[in-house]
Design a protein around this motif. Sequence first.
Motif, PDB file in Angstrom:
ATOM      1  N   SER B  13       0.827  -1.210   0.000  1.00  0.00           N
ATOM      2  CA  SER B  13       0.000   0.000   0.000  1.00  0.00           C
ATOM      3  C   SER B  13       0.864   1.265   0.000  1.00  0.00           C
ATOM      4  O   SER B  13       0.395   2.345   0.329  1.00  0.00           O
ATOM      5  CB  SER B  13      -0.970  -0.014   1.183  1.00  0.00           C
ATOM      6  N   HIS B  14       2.146   1.126  -0.396  1.00  0.00           N
ATOM      7  CA  HIS B  14       3.023   2.258  -0.701  1.00  0.00           C
ATOM      8  C   HIS B  14       3.521   3.049   0.510  1.00  0.00           C
ATOM      9  O   HIS B  14       3.756   4.247   0.412  1.00  0.00           O
ATOM     10  CB  HIS B  14       2.369   3.183  -1.741  1.00  0.00           C
ATOM     11  N   GLU B  15       3.679   2.356   1.644  1.00  0.00           N
ATOM     12  CA  GLU B  15       4.415   2.957   2.759  1.00  0.00           C
ATOM     13  C   GLU B  15       5.857   2.446   2.710  1.00  0.00           C
ATOM     14  O   GLU B  15       6.109   1.345   2.222  1.00  0.00           O
ATOM     15  CB  GLU B  15       3.806   2.553   4.110  1.00  0.00           C
ATOM     16  N   TRP B  16       6.789   3.233   3.249  1.00  0.00           N
ATOM     17  CA  TRP B  16       8.156   2.741   3.439  1.00  0.00           C
ATOM     18  C   TRP B  16       8.464   2.678   4.936  1.00  0.00           C
ATOM     19  O   TRP B  16       7.850   3.394   5.735  1.00  0.00           O
ATOM     20  CB  TRP B  16       9.210   3.567   2.706  1.00  0.00           C
ATOM     21  N   ASP B  69      -5.621   7.365   3.133  1.00  0.00           N
ATOM     22  CA  ASP B  69      -5.189   6.809   4.414  1.00  0.00           C
ATOM     23  C   ASP B  69      -3.778   6.254   4.305  1.00  0.00           C
ATOM     24  O   ASP B  69      -3.386   5.712   3.273  1.00  0.00           O
ATOM     25  CB  ASP B  69      -6.122   5.664   4.835  1.00  0.00           C
ATOM     26  N   VAL B  70      -3.040   6.356   5.401  1.00  0.00           N
ATOM     27  CA  VAL B  70      -1.751   5.685   5.527  1.00  0.00           C
ATOM     28  C   VAL B  70      -1.948   4.589   6.576  1.00  0.00           C
ATOM     29  O   VAL B  70      -2.519   4.842   7.636  1.00  0.00           O
ATOM     30  CB  VAL B  70      -0.653   6.660   5.993  1.00  0.00           C
ATOM     31  N   TYR B  71      -1.492   3.366   6.260  1.00  0.00           N
ATOM     32  CA  TYR B  71      -1.735   2.229   7.141  1.00  0.00           C
ATOM     33  C   TYR B  71      -0.474   1.843   7.906  1.00  0.00           C
ATOM     34  O   TYR B  71       0.633   1.935   7.381  1.00  0.00           O
ATOM     35  CB  TYR B  71      -2.222   1.029   6.312  1.00  0.00           C
ATOM     36  N   ALA B  72      -0.685   1.386   9.147  1.00  0.00           N
ATOM     37  CA  ALA B  72       0.444   0.891   9.937  1.00  0.00           C
ATOM     38  C   ALA B  72       0.922  -0.400   9.293  1.00  0.00           C
ATOM     39  O   ALA B  72       0.155  -1.341   9.148  1.00  0.00           O
ATOM     40  CB  ALA B  72       0.002   0.632  11.370  1.00  0.00           C
ATOM     41  N   PRO B  73       2.179  -0.454   8.885  1.00  0.00           N
ATOM     42  CA  PRO B  73       2.677  -1.667   8.240  1.00  0.00           C
ATOM     43  C   PRO B  73       2.727  -2.829   9.240  1.00  0.00           C
ATOM     44  O   PRO B  73       2.595  -3.985   8.855  1.00  0.00           O
ATOM     45  CB  PRO B  73       4.091  -1.294   7.805  1.00  0.00           C
TER      46      PRO B  73
END
Lengths: 361, 129
Positions: B13-16, B69-73
């Motif tokens: 989902s495109h988080e680093w 939204d940004v999700y906790a990896p």
Amino acid sequence: MGNKTPLYDTHVAAGGKMVDFGGWDMPLNYGSQLDEHHVVRQDAGMFDVSHMTVVDVAGAEAKAFLRHLLANDIARLKDSGKALYGCMLKPDGGVIDDLITYFLDDEHYRLVVNAATRDKDIAWIMAQAGKFDVTVTERPELAMIAIQGPNARAKVNGLLSADTAAAAAALKVFFATVDGDWFIARTGYTGEDGYEIILPEGDAVDFWNRLVAAGVRPCGLGARDTLRLEAGMNLYGSDMDESTSPWSTGLAWTVALEPADRDFIGRAALEKEKADGVSMKRVGLVLEGKGVLRNHQRVVVAGVGEGEITSGGFSPTLGVGIALARVPKATGDRCQVDVRGKLLDCRVVTPPFVRNGQSCL
Amino acid sequence: MSNLPADLKYTASHEWIRDEGDGVVTIGITDHAQELLGDLVYVELPEIGREVDAEEAIAVVESVKAASDVYAPIAGEVVAVNEALSDSPEVINSDAYGAGWLLKMKIEDGALDDMLDVDAYQAVLDDEG
């Protein structure tokens, strides 16, 4: 793939991020939507709006036909080249489309309607025209470029022949001048001065490139939307559609009920709605804290009722969230908006938010 | 082309995620994500101390175009947020892996092992076309 304007390849070559808009492949931006927004407020930017639909109406009964078709009264237009903004309504008062009508003479008018509503608009206009001695001609072979910003007209004038430049420079606001196949109007959808130029499709790329060379920056539909929102201008399909009448969508000023004997489509329904009492109104909202307002968010007016945001966004010029909203008539100067479950305080204002580079708040 | 540092972990989902050692990770959105969103104008960050589950929404980044939204990896506790983004969210556009970081979390040992490495994330991007 969608329809392409004559400038499609030019947009792609310039790094335009192409997206579908009403069946057309159009540039959303060429890198930064914010930079494109600011350049229109501060200097000069241009938009390819060739996807919009140009329709010429001519004939002995052109005037009578348009006085029947449109809720605004084109008989108000006395000077050649003068433009009038207004709506085409269904018999029940719902808005089929908003459009600009240019008066050339009593037997010649030019309409510019939206791209996304093209098919239904043409079908509706043709159906209504049957009873009148008029010819209705769509002009898909014409391109259209909007050049907007405080320096836009000067930069364009420098590219025109001396005679045309003089005629363009002399245009009053909301007037157009015709020069052969070219049609230059001092109109726009940004709240800034500028032109909308209708020209043969074969001239579009060359003229666009000359504008670039003159320091006019290409801008995409993204900036066009934030500019029109700051200018408090409605977007068809968001702020009004066939389910809403002009009364509740901030378009009452475009409805000419006088003279009372003009029989325009939708008149009876509008008069009845007005007599019964219009329950909603269109307002502007300014978010007091940080954040962004979005389409369809719920508006809560304490002690009054609820409404909805019809166009929300972030104002690059003001640095705050702004919106157009439809709210209960009794709404005062405060409300709240439901942003992801939190009720955030907003100020209720009369649009526009920005005009000619300056805040109106 | 998107810029992809090899020393980071990624999500589909495109988080680093950057491992800072001592069980602390820094989280942001990838260059690809900021490019899709366009100019960022607002970031909503979580409270420090909040306990989150993996794949729970922990932040919202809003561009001129849309809210995302940004999700906790990974599950963990939020231990820091990038306050500077409040006044200048645009640094996410200009420096997604550096000054544009969103938050730091304290996580369980070994929780990073399931995250995508740079090649796996590149494959995700290639699939999206």
